[in-house]
Design a protein around this motif. Structure first.
Motif, PDB file in Angstrom:
ATOM      1  N   PHE A 721       0.727  -1.186   0.011  1.00 53.92           N
ATOM      2  CA  PHE A 721      -0.160  -0.034   0.086  1.00 53.92           C
ATOM      3  C   PHE A 721       0.805   1.071   0.025  1.00 53.92           C
ATOM      4  O   PHE A 721       0.410   2.377  -0.468  1.00 53.92           O
ATOM      5  CB  PHE A 721      -0.971   0.081   1.174  1.00 53.92           C
ATOM      6  N   PRO A 722       1.882   1.188   0.567  1.00 53.78           N
ATOM      7  CA  PRO A 722       2.717   2.501   0.617  1.00 53.78           C
ATOM      8  C   PRO A 722       3.342   2.911  -0.820  1.00 53.78           C
ATOM      9  O   PRO A 722       3.302   4.012  -1.321  1.00 53.78           O
ATOM     10  CB  PRO A 722       4.225   2.232   1.249  1.00 53.78           C
ATOM     11  N   ILE A 723       3.219   2.005  -1.870  1.00 57.27           N
ATOM     12  CA  ILE A 723       3.467   2.356  -3.065  1.00 57.27           C
ATOM     13  C   ILE A 723       2.304   2.868  -3.717  1.00 57.27           C
ATOM     14  O   ILE A 723       2.220   3.656  -4.598  1.00 57.27           O
ATOM     15  CB  ILE A 723       3.987   1.164  -4.068  1.00 57.27           C
ATOM     16  N   TYR A 724       1.124   2.505  -3.475  1.00 60.04           N
ATOM     17  CA  TYR A 724      -0.091   3.074  -4.077  1.00 60.04           C
ATOM     18  C   TYR A 724      -0.207   4.369  -3.464  1.00 60.04           C
ATOM     19  O   TYR A 724      -0.776   5.108  -4.163  1.00 60.04           O
ATOM     20  CB  TYR A 724      -1.588   2.050  -3.241  1.00 60.04           C
ATOM     21  N   TRP A 725       0.142   4.547  -2.199  1.00 59.28           N
ATOM     22  CA  TRP A 725      -0.034   5.914  -1.713  1.00 59.28           C
ATOM     23  C   TRP A 725       1.043   6.887  -2.336  1.00 59.28           C
ATOM     24  O   TRP A 725       0.634   7.987  -2.625  1.00 59.28           O
ATOM     25  CB  TRP A 725       0.196   5.923  -0.282  1.00 59.28           C
ATOM     26  N   GLY A 726       2.179   6.499  -2.699  1.00 54.70           N
ATOM     27  CA  GLY A 726       3.118   7.232  -3.355  1.00 54.70           C
ATOM     28  C   GLY A 726       2.794   7.674  -4.716  1.00 54.70           C
ATOM     29  O   GLY A 726       2.663   8.723  -5.315  1.00 54.70           O
ATOM     30  N   TRP A 727       2.074   6.361  -5.247  1.00 58.65           N
ATOM     31  CA  TRP A 727       1.569   6.890  -6.700  1.00 58.65           C
ATOM     32  C   TRP A 727       0.673   7.800  -6.735  1.00 58.65           C
ATOM     33  O   TRP A 727       0.342   8.736  -7.596  1.00 58.65           O
ATOM     34  CB  TRP A 727       1.292   5.591  -7.306  1.00 58.65           C
ATOM     35  N   TRP A 728      -0.386   7.751  -5.675  1.00 61.11           N
ATOM     36  CA  TRP A 728      -1.365   8.890  -5.727  1.00 61.11           C
ATOM     37  C   TRP A 728      -0.601  10.252  -5.509  1.00 61.11           C
ATOM     38  O   TRP A 728      -1.222  11.379  -5.950  1.00 61.11           O
ATOM     39  CB  TRP A 728      -2.309   8.522  -4.655  1.00 61.11           C
ATOM     40  N   LEU A 729       0.048  10.250  -4.445  1.00 59.08           N
ATOM     41  CA  LEU A 729       0.669  11.569  -3.906  1.00 59.08           C
ATOM     42  C   LEU A 729       1.441  12.001  -5.018  1.00 59.08           C
ATOM     43  O   LEU A 729       1.533  13.479  -5.232  1.00 59.08           O
ATOM     44  CB  LEU A 729       1.632  11.251  -2.670  1.00 59.08           C
ATOM     45  N   THR A 730       2.097  11.397  -6.136  1.00 58.93           N
ATOM     46  CA  THR A 730       2.918  12.148  -6.973  1.00 58.93           C
ATOM     47  C   THR A 730       2.052  12.146  -8.152  1.00 58.93           C
ATOM     48  O   THR A 730       2.820  12.642  -9.475  1.00 58.93           O
ATOM     49  CB  THR A 730       4.083  11.162  -7.528  1.00 58.93           C
ATOM     50  N   GLY A 731       0.677  12.329  -8.119  1.00 60.67           N
ATOM     51  CA  GLY A 731       0.095  12.795  -9.416  1.00 60.67           C
ATOM     52  C   GLY A 731       0.038  14.179  -9.765  1.00 60.67           C
ATOM     53  O   GLY A 731       0.588  15.106  -9.105  1.00 60.67           O
ATOM     54  N   GLU A 732      -0.071  14.457 -11.178  1.00 61.49           N
ATOM     55  CA  GLU A 732       0.429  15.593 -11.713  1.00 61.49           C
ATOM     56  C   GLU A 732      -0.245  16.732 -11.037  1.00 61.49           C
ATOM     57  O   GLU A 732       0.174  18.018 -10.956  1.00 61.49           O
ATOM     58  CB  GLU A 732       0.141  15.686 -13.204  1.00 61.49           C
ATOM     59  N   ASP A 733      -1.694  16.621 -10.783  1.00 64.07           N
ATOM     60  CA  ASP A 733      -2.511  17.676 -10.448  1.00 64.07           C
ATOM     61  C   ASP A 733      -3.764  17.232  -9.533  1.00 64.07           C
ATOM     62  O   ASP A 733      -3.868  15.790  -9.347  1.00 64.07           O
ATOM     63  CB  ASP A 733      -2.964  18.700 -11.516  1.00 64.07           C
ATOM     64  N   PHE A 734      -4.528  17.854  -9.071  1.00 63.09           N
ATOM     65  CA  PHE A 734      -5.522  17.469  -8.177  1.00 63.09           C
ATOM     66  C   PHE A 734      -6.625  16.529  -8.732  1.00 63.09           C
ATOM     67  O   PHE A 734      -6.985  15.386  -8.226  1.00 63.09           O
ATOM     68  CB  PHE A 734      -6.035  18.789  -7.368  1.00 63.09           C
ATOM     69  N   LEU A 735      -6.729  16.721 -10.260  1.00 60.27           N
ATOM     70  CA  LEU A 735      -7.722  16.136 -10.791  1.00 60.27           C
ATOM     71  C   LEU A 735      -7.090  14.677 -11.248  1.00 60.27           C
ATOM     72  O   LEU A 735      -7.720  13.494 -11.010  1.00 60.27           O
ATOM     73  CB  LEU A 735      -8.035  16.649 -12.078  1.00 60.27           C
ATOM     74  N   VAL A 736      -5.928  14.492 -11.478  1.00 65.83           N
ATOM     75  CA  VAL A 736      -5.068  13.312 -11.590  1.00 65.83           C
ATOM     76  C   VAL A 736      -5.168  12.458 -10.327  1.00 65.83           C
ATOM     77  O   VAL A 736      -5.432  11.329 -10.266  1.00 65.83           O
ATOM     78  CB  VAL A 736      -3.809  13.351 -12.303  1.00 65.83           C
ATOM     79  N   MET A 737      -4.830  13.179  -9.206  1.00 68.79           N
ATOM     80  CA  MET A 737      -4.598  12.542  -7.899  1.00 68.79           C
ATOM     81  C   MET A 737      -5.988  11.792  -7.330  1.00 68.79           C
ATOM     82  O   MET A 737      -5.989  11.033  -6.939  1.00 68.79           O
ATOM     83  CB  MET A 737      -4.189  13.560  -6.847  1.00 68.79           C
ATOM     84  N   HIS A 738      -7.108  12.725  -7.827  1.00 71.74           N
ATOM     85  CA  HIS A 738      -8.479  12.383  -7.471  1.00 71.74           C
ATOM     86  C   HIS A 738      -8.749  10.961  -8.469  1.00 71.74           C
ATOM     87  O   HIS A 738      -9.452   9.941  -7.650  1.00 71.74           O
ATOM     88  CB  HIS A 738      -9.417  13.294  -7.869  1.00 71.74           C
ATOM     89  N   ASP A 739      -8.556  11.105  -9.598  1.00 68.90           N
ATOM     90  CA  ASP A 739      -8.616   9.636 -10.135  1.00 68.90           C
ATOM     91  C   ASP A 739      -7.823   8.481  -9.905  1.00 68.90           C
ATOM     92  O   ASP A 739      -8.585   7.259  -9.558  1.00 68.90           O
ATOM     93  CB  ASP A 739      -8.373  10.055 -11.908  1.00 68.90           C
ATOM     94  N   ARG A 740      -6.647   8.975  -9.443  1.00 69.16           N
ATOM     95  CA  ARG A 740      -5.840   7.760  -8.740  1.00 69.16           C
ATOM     96  C   ARG A 740      -6.386   7.316  -7.584  1.00 69.16           C
ATOM     97  O   ARG A 740      -6.245   6.008  -7.191  1.00 69.16           O
ATOM     98  CB  ARG A 740      -4.449   8.338  -8.586  1.00 69.16           C
TER      99      ARG A 740
END
Length: 1023
Positions: A721-740
């Motif tokens: 899960f830490p990898i999933y968290w990091g993948w979410w955290l490094t999204g390009e913008d808030f919209l990408v982070m929301h989708d992730r």
């Protein structure tokens, strides 16, 4: 090689004489006997130049002094003949003591000879040979109790050794040297064929008692005249002159291995000794470029207990610093932390790496100021081509600071190694070249063995050519000549295949070959690296006895391959020069290397106390080199944790990146995937913390991690899960982070782990709030906090966001409730957050809650409350050294001050805070901060500038998806435009956009603000 029994305890003969009724003259016993033979040099010339009576008086005086020297050391004169004699040393003392006393007697004879020569004004010299062997010692006759009839090889060999000894020198046999090896230092003189002996003998020259003879001087590396370098010495004198005047200098000495950097550094310390108040030397070691602060760690005295070296402790750091006049507890505390000392202040681990670095820089500056109070200081750091990143940072800062202090900072490095990080200090650079032809000749003459002076002219040209003017190569050639009495100039030339380096390799190999089985000890030592002990050598060479290894180590010291690193306690050894170690190591076959690396790895893994100086990262290298890649990866991960625990983030990154590279070399499969994911889980936070959330490196890493994690079995998903968290955290913008966040939620929907489901909701509420989706935000908070477990949270706080999820959720809930017009519920959530964070006393979470308190007061235009919260933020930031919190305190405090009647002061505070946050890269809420800035500029009457700042804020919010404050940004720009007399349609358009956005988000509070401003400004608009 002598046997154990005859060295330690003389063997008693049990044989009876043949014929029981026969009185045999051979009755006696076998004993270990040491014989000393001495002879006055040039006595024949003295006989012809002196009156016969004067000559006889001189010889009698010499012989009397010689006999006195022998008797004073418990010896017995066996033969006295003219200008020489033979003495025996009684076996009752024990073999070791007898050999030691014989050597001491030999030195006493030499001193007596010199003294007599000075008193009589004659140039007197004496040669001495000493040998030990098993002998048949007959029973003493009652008629002649002073005699000691002996039949053995020692007397003959002592005589032969004396004949080939140089004037005023003592040559000893191999067995004598073995017995006296612990008390005296020796130089290997080579293998000699002695007349009357079938086997060649290893011959040694006695140098003196160990307490009086250092290892470098024993071999002659640092002894003798300093040759050449005239221009360099002039430059050194100039920079030292500047240093004495208070203008610190940085001197960078560069050159190939063996060119004489260390010798020049010693000359610098000698030149400055009388006029400097202190001299400090730090040594970088090969293979330690990822070992944090290893030059400093190795400078601390070892703590011994029951013969074992213990780890560095905070108390050792304290006592060492105080011994140098550094008593400031803050300085000692930060360095104990950086050094990883046990008992250090672990609270420092809560500070971010940037804060730790700044504390270290400040402490370093104060250290230098303290040590300079007594006068000018020389600070030397050798071999910075092996420096670790943390030491390099501190060294660069030292170079910058010393310019204002009376400090001469000297660094040495190999040629071609980048040192641009020193450029800001404008160092004086010195590139060492080989000695010229005349200097090379002088160096060869100075190092050439005395007993081979006669053949030096024949060797000189070949030696000059072979050495290439490199001092270390000159030393090895001269030592080779000393050890090979039969060698000629042609054999020197034949050692040169193509280059000087290959000649060095050939000579080194030839010298090692002469040592027989001791050569294997040198090879094993080259695996161990820059430091090793006898217990470690026994693990590498289990078939060899401890006694053999002791003898081998001492032999390698006295032949110039090794040097003893510690004078007291269990002996530790190192190579005399790194190039010697590298050359021996490179000559090993691949299978030999792997075997020795495997033995070292297994031994140190089982018993770390056997070699505590081998840190986890270096042990990982041994695992890698013996082919145990999986073990190497695990150790590199451990080394990463250790480095990160000392805020050594660059070293931590290097360790885990190397672990990933090793994973790529493994065969594809589950094991490789698990190791890769473990490495990515560790590397991700390092990259986001040091390079940035939006860095390409961090994004690419987490993309790769997600691809691997998704193909793992469902039951293993929670682990990654830490990898999933990091993948979410490094999204390009808030919209990408929301989708992730939604993708992560779908992937882990069936995972029955409350903590993971809580953190999935954590991702959702953090992003949905920024997007202005308050309904979704509040739903995620309610769902997530229902899963909260305080025990699990203790670990999760560190892994996910650096703060407690409940503190974050309650704070976000309070802000979202206020936005949607639920003020009372917002107040309750805020109060619950404050009470909870005070109870758990988690420092990063408290900082997070203070930020939330300040934002809440800002939303409500409660300037009094905001000023009070800002003051608490500043106090907390100073206590725990949180720069970003200090920036927020200035920013919000400035806003409050500007609205409470002191606009100028408030604006200055705000600008200072925003500038600090920008420097730190801590501007996650930049649109909000720009809105504040635009409002202050409007209060100052700078409407056009304010409108531009508000426009920039709107652009930033749209680009990043930062929508929760977007309605307020449009309202702010509308007000500024209206007050600046902008066209009415622009004002209307902004107000309409603010109303539309607020309604769409359900942000009742922002809608009410927009309506209030429209009414206040009397803007005709249909609401």
């Amino acid at each position: 090689m002598p046997g154990e029994d005859w060295v330690n305890k003389p063997r008693q003969s049990k044989r009876r004489p043949r014929g029981s009724g026969r009185s045999s003259t051979l009755a006696g016993e076998r004993q270990i006997v040491t014989a000393l033979c001495y002879d006055l040099v040039g006595s024949t010339n003295l006989f012809h130049s002196l009156d016969i009576e004067d000559y006889q008086e001189l010889i009698d005086t010499f012989q009397q002094a010689a006999k006195q020297s022998v008797s004073m050391h418990s010896g017995l004169m066996r033969v006295e003949a003219g200008d020489g004699g033979v003495a025996l040393f009684p076996v009752e003392l024990g073999a070791r003591d007898a050999a030691t006393l014989a050597i001491q007697a030999g030195f006493a004879i030499i001193e007596a000879c010199k003294r007599i020569g000075q008193e009589t004004r004659h140039d007197l010299h004496v040669r001495i040979g000493i040998a030990t062997s098993v002998a048949l010692v007959q029973e003493r006759s009652e008629k002649d109790a002073s005699s000691e009839p002996v039949a053995g090889a020692a007397l003959a060999m002592a005589t032969r050794l004396e004949a080939v000894a140089a004037p005023d020198s003592i040559l000893v046999s191999q067995q004598t040297r073995n017995l006296a090896g612990r008390s005296h230092a020796f130089a290997f003189e080579g293998v000699r064929t002695l007349k009357g002996f079938a086997e060649p003998e290893r011959v040694w020259r006695a140098l003196g008692h160990r307490k009086k003879v250092g290892r470098f001087y024993a071999f002659g590396r640092l002894g003798g005249p300093f040759i050449g370098r005239r221009h360099e010495l002039e430059t050194i004198a100039d920079v030292w002159k500047d240093t004495l005047s208070g203008r610190g200098q940085v001197l960078a000495i560069e050159g190939d291995a063996g060119i004489g950097k260390s010798r020049l550094l010693r000359e610098i310390r000698r030149m400055t000794r009388e006029s400097c108040a202190g001299s400090f030397l730090f040594q970088c070691l090969p293979g330690s470029s990822r070992s944090t602060l290893h030059p400093m760690v190795n400078g601390f005295p070892g703590v011994l207990q029951a013969g074992k070296q213990l780890p560095l402790t905070a108390s050792t750091v304290t006592s060492t610093f105080r011994r140098h006049g550094i008593v400031d507890e803050e300085i000692i505390e930060i360095f104990a932390y950086l050094l990883g000392a046990t008992g250090r202040n672990e609270n420092l681990s809560r500070s971010d790496p940037k804060t730790i670095k700044e504390k270290a820089y400040l402490a370093l500056s104060r250290i230098l100021e303290t040590v300079c109070k007594r006068g000018p200081v020389v600070l030397a750091v050798e071999d910075i081509h092996w420096i670790d990143p943390t030491s390099r940072d501190l060294l660069a800062e030292t170079a910058r600071v010393v310019r204002r202090l009376p400090v001469l900072l000297v660094v040495t490095t190999r040629r071609g190694v980048p040192t641009e990080w020193l450029e800001d200090a404008a160092p004086t650079r010195m590139a060492l070249q080989p000695l010229d032809q005349e200097e090379t000749k002088l160096a060869i003459e100075a190092k050439w063995p005395e007993h081979r002076r006669a053949v030096l002219p024949d060797f000189l040209e070949a030696s000059e050519r072979v050495s290439g003017g490199v001092p270390l190569f000159i030393e090895e050639i001269c030592q080779w000549a000393a050890e090979n009495a039969g060698a000629d100039a042609m054999s020197v030339s034949s050692t040169v295949p193509r280059t000087h380096v290959s000649a060095f390799e050939g000579i080194l190999d030839a010298r090692l070959a002469q040592l027989g089985p001791i050569r294997e000890v040198a090879r094993a030592a080259s695996i161990a690296g820059s430091r090793f002990t006898l217990p470690l050598l026994r693990e590498l060479l289990p078939d060899l006895s401890r006694k053999f290894l002791v003898n081998a180590a001492e032999t390698l010291c006295e032949t110039g391959f090794l040097t003893r690193l510690r004078a007291s306690g269990p002996p530790a050894y190192g190579f005399r020069h790194a190039l010697i170690q590298e050359t021996i190591y490179n000559a090993l076959l691949r299978k030999q290397r792997q075997l020795l690396h495997r033995r070292l790895f297994n031994a140190v893994s089982a018993k770390r106390e056997i070699a505590r100086w081998i840190d986890t990262g270096v042990l990982a290298e041994h695992a890698e080199r013996c082919g145990q890649v999986e073990n190497a990866v695990h150790l590199l991960m451990q080394a990463q944790e250790e480095s990160a625990g000392r805020s050594a983030m660059i070293e931590a990154r290097h360790h885990v990146e190397h672990a990933l590279a090793l994973c790529d070399s493994m065969q594809e499969g589950t094991t490789a995937d698990v190791l890769r994911l473990s490495a990515i889980s560790a590397l991700g936070p390092i990259l986001t913390g040091t390079v940035g959330l939006n860095s390409p490196a961090a994004r690419q890493l987490y993309e790769e991690g997600m691809a691997i994690a998704r193909r793992q079995p469902r039951e293993d998903q929670p682990r990654w899960f830490p990898i999933y968290w990091g993948w979410w955290l490094t999204g390009e913008d808030f919209l990408v982070m929301h989708d992730r966040a939604l993708q992560v939620q779908a992937i882990l929907a069936e995972v029955d782990d409350p903590e993971i489901q809580l953190q999935v909701n954590h991702c959702i509420w953090a992003i949905d709030f920024d997007l202005g989706w308050h309904k979704e935000t509040q739903a995620a908070i309610v769902s997530g906090l229902a899963l909260y477990d305080e025990q699990s949270a203790k670990t999760a706080r560190t892994l996910y966001g650096g703060h407690d999820a409940k503190v974050c959720g309650l704070g976000q809930f309070a802000l979202s409730l206020w936005m949607t017009g639920q003020t009372k519920a917002s107040d309750e959530a805020l109060a619950e957050m404050i009470a909870f964070v005070d109870r758990i006393a988690h420092i990063p979470s408290k900082a997070h809650s203070l930020d939330t308190e300040a934002v809440s007061a800002f939303y409500r235009d409660d300037y009094v409350q905001l000023a009070e919260v800002s003051a608490r933020m500043m106090e907390f930031s100073r206590k725990y050294e949180m720069q970003s919190l200090a920036g927020l305190s200035l920013l919000f405090g400035g806003w409050a001050t500007a609205h409470r009647g002191n606009l100028g002061r408030g604006h200055d505070m705000f600008r200072e805070g925003l500038s600090l946050l920008r420097r730190l890269g801590a501007v996650a809420d930049l649109p909000l901060y720009l809105c504040m800035q635009a409002t202050i500029l409007g209060l100052e009457g700078s409407h056009s500038v304010a409108v531009q700042v508000a426009t920039d804020a709107i652009s930033e919010a749209k680009q990043t998806g930062h929508a929760y404050w977007l309605a307020e940004l449009y309202r702010c720009r509308a007000v500024l435009r209206a007050k600046g007399n902008a066209p009415r349609d622009l004002v209307v358009a902004d107000f309409q956009e603010a109303i539309t956005i607020a309604r769409g988000q359900g942000a009742t509070a922002l809608l009410e603000r927009a309506v209030h401003s429209i009414e206040e400004l009397k803007v005709a608009i249909k609401i």
